[in-house]
Design an enzyme around this catalytic site. Structure first.
Site, PDB file in Angstrom:
ATOM      1  N   HIS A 172      -8.473  -2.615   6.365  1.00  0.00           N
ATOM      2  CA  HIS A 172      -7.630  -2.903   6.925  1.00  0.00           C
ATOM      3  C   HIS A 172      -6.501  -1.767   7.585  1.00  0.00           C
ATOM      4  CE1 HIS A 172      -4.706  -5.819   9.382  1.00  0.00           C
ATOM      5  NE2 HIS A 172      -4.475  -6.027   8.162  1.00  0.00           N
TER       6      HIS A 172
ATOM      7  N   GLN B 206      -3.648  -1.895   9.986  1.00  0.00           N
ATOM      8  CA  GLN B 206      -2.046  -2.279   9.083  1.00  0.00           C
ATOM      9  C   GLN B 206      -1.863  -0.717   8.542  1.00  0.00           C
ATOM     10  OE1 GLN B 206      -0.482  -5.019   8.787  1.00  0.00           O
ATOM     11  NE2 GLN B 206       1.192  -4.054   8.089  1.00  0.00           N
TER      12      GLN B 206
ATOM     13  N   ASP C 117       1.035  -7.041  -1.356  1.00  0.00           N
ATOM     14  CA  ASP C 117       0.043  -7.998  -0.917  1.00  0.00           C
ATOM     15  C   ASP C 117      -0.292  -9.348  -1.256  1.00  0.00           C
ATOM     16  OD1 ASP C 117      -0.906  -9.527   1.042  1.00  0.00           O
ATOM     17  OD2 ASP C 117      -3.555  -7.815   1.048  1.00  0.00           O
TER      18      ASP C 117
END
Ligand code: CP
Ligand code: NVA
Length: 309
Positions: free
Chosen positions: A129, A132, A225
């Protein structure tokens, strides 16, 4: 032509440029000053998984840069009816200037990029990702560093990763290797990072801890997360059991550096991977982090299309 498929796709010099550019673009946004270098350019956004932040930040960002967007999902395109990804790439990339994809396997975005005439951006895969982490590191620099020398404040810093060895963890590790900080990582057994994916080449940029609190000791940033990422929903019950102790709470924050920040890419599940006292507490910068997706992706799109300005 450059793609942004994983964090290691750009160099230290390119990140130095990008972080300075993000600061400028954010400043202009906050001052209501127009910044429209991408007039007449079109971004196609392909979503094979759900999204709030990535969708809004890319779409609003591209309009703010003067361009326009096409929003595509698996369900309403031929992608959902088994048109080969290579053919989709050939066609879509003849009609737009830039493509952002959120999908499952990294192999899929790699295939798309290999057949694309235009730059491709990874908006999240099972493995990475990078958009991010670009925003997260900019947020850290904003809070801790000097915007004129953005990379300086990262050297030797400790980022504690508490939780799944997932796309976010993999990307943090790639960033640590490139930018010179260290990740203290604690995952439940069976959910470790797969180093065939991270391709770090050495273990200098990370240290593994059995206990999440030990990973937080002396950290400058604590981050986590969800226990179950998109695409892994069938493992939900097993993960709930395995991840029970991997919940960032005040006790973990208390052993970190007193000025440590807390980040979470969001969406968050309070009471699972993080307690409300932490994510809603004074050390949390999650709303700045989310907002910075907008500014950092605007700088990224501008760079991929126009180079350094
Ligand atoms: N953090 C993030 O990528 O959020 P979305 O899934 O809402 O896009
Ligand atoms: N690891 C999470 C991140 C969501 C933004 C997922 O892949 O679902």
């Amino acid at each position: 032509m450059k793609h942004f498929l994983q964090f290691s796709d750009l160099s230290l010099e390119e990140y130095d440029y990008l972080f300075k550019r993000i600061a400028l673009i954010k400043h202009k946004f906050k001052s209501y000053e127009k910044h429209q270098p991408l007039v007449d350019r079109t971004l196609a956004m392909i979503f094979e998984k759900a999204s709030t932040r990535t969708r809004v930040s890319f779409e609003a960002g591209m309009y703010q840069l003067g361009g326009s967007v096409v929003h595509l999902t698996t369900a309403d395109t031929q992608l959902g009816r088994a048109e080969p990804i290579e053919d989709s790439a050939r066609v879509i990339s003849r009609m737009v200037d830039l493509v952002m994809i959120r999908t499952y396997g990294q192999d899929k975005i790699n295939s798309f990029a290999a057949h694309s005439r235009v730059p491709v951006i990874n908006g999240l895969t099972n493995e990475f990702h990078p958009c991010q982490i670009l925003a997260d590191i900019f947020t850290f620099i904003e809070h801790v560093g000097d915007p004129t020398n953005p990379l300086q404040c990262l050297k030797g810093k400790i980022v504690a990763w508490v939780g799944d060895g997932n796309n976010m963890a993999n990307t943090w590790l790639q960033a640590a290797k490139l930018l010179g900080f260290k990740v203290h990582i604690s995952t439940p057994r069976g959910y470790e990072v797969d180093h065939n994916v991270t391709q770090l080449g050495s273990s200098d940029c990370y240290k593994v801890f059995d206990h999440p609190k030990a990973a937080c000791q002396g950290a400058d940033l604590v981050t986590t997360d969800v226990w179950t990422s998109m695409g892994f929903e069938s493992e939900n019950n097993a993960r709930r059991v395995a991840f029970n102790d991997w919940c960032v709470d005040q006790e973990m924050m208390s052993v970190a550096n007193p000025n440590a920040l807390f980040m979470h890419c969001l969406p968050a599940h309070r009471g699972e991977e993080v307690q409300a006292e932490v994510i809603d507490g004074p050390q949390s910068v999650v709303w700045d982090e989310a907002e910075n997706r907008l500014h950092s992706q605007k700088a990224l799109m501008e760079y991929l299309l126009l180079g350094t300005l």
